[in-house]
Design a protein around this motif. Structure first.
Motif, short mmCIF file in Angstrom:
data_model
loop_
_atom_site.label_atom_id
_atom_site.label_comp_id
_atom_site.label_asym_id
_atom_site.label_seq_id
_atom_site.Cartn_x
_atom_site.Cartn_y
_atom_site.Cartn_z
N ALA A 1 -9.33 -3.75 4.36
CA ALA A 1 -9.11 -2.22 5.65
C ALA A 1 -7.41 -1.87 5.01
O ALA A 1 -7.22 -0.59 4.19
CB ALA A 1 -9.19 -2.33 6.76
N ARG B 1 -7.27 1.10 2.11
CA ARG B 1 -6.58 1.97 2.50
C ARG B 1 -5.60 2.49 1.09
O ARG B 1 -5.56 3.23 0.53
CB ARG B 1 -5.78 2.32 3.64
CG ARG B 1 -6.47 2.83 4.37
CD ARG B 1 -6.00 2.74 5.64
NE ARG B 1 -6.11 2.55 6.76
CZ ARG B 1 -5.38 1.04 7.11
NH1 ARG B 1 -4.36 0.62 6.83
NH2 ARG B 1 -5.70 0.17 8.33
N SER C 1 -13.78 -0.27 2.86
CA SER C 1 -13.04 -0.98 2.70
C SER C 1 -14.78 -1.94 2.02
O SER C 1 -15.13 -2.76 1.38
CB SER C 1 -13.60 -2.17 4.27
OG SER C 1 -14.39 -1.41 5.26
#
Length: 132
Positions: A95, A99, A105
């Protein structure tokens, strides 16, 4: 009879629309429309243009949720190599990597499991053999 309370900007918009409609009625000729043929063109007076105002609700529904533009990849080969290095090194979650690179993801997991970007391989250092 119903009464409505309008803001100043709403009143101005309605006034402008009514003025434009009045002008169009005064300057236009009678046009007979055949409703069975919906794609008819109506000639405009010389120099006139029709402008369609964008509504706020329409623009919200038509926005793409993708970070990149359609037809343009968000990730490049260099970025994928960096993602693969970070995955191999460990320490960062999928994750967090997603980002950082502005992707979902699932995209990172597909790279991790070699479902996408299979042709990109990172160089693994050769294992060091210690002779006793």
């Amino acid at each position: 009879m119903s009464m409505y309370v309008l803001s100043e900007s709403q009143f101005d918009q309605i006034s402008k629309a009514l003025e434009a409609a009045r002008f169009a009625l005064e300057t236009s000729q009678h046009v007979q429309l055949d409703l069975t043929k919906p794609k008819q063109t109506i000639p405009l007076p010389t120099g006139e243009k029709i402008i369609r105002a964008e509504s706020k609700s329409q623009s919200k529904t038509r926005k793409s949720s993708r970070k990149g533009r359609r037809g343009h990849a968000v990730l490049t080969e260099n970025k994928v190599m960096e993602i693969k290095r970070q995955l191999a090194a460990g320490g960062k979650s999928v994750a967090k990597i997603a980002r950082e690179f502005g992707v979902h993801s699932t995209t990172i997991n597909c790279i991790k499991w070699n479902k996408t970007w299979k042709h990109i391989q990172i160089q693994q250092p050769a294992p060091v053999v210690v002779a006793d």
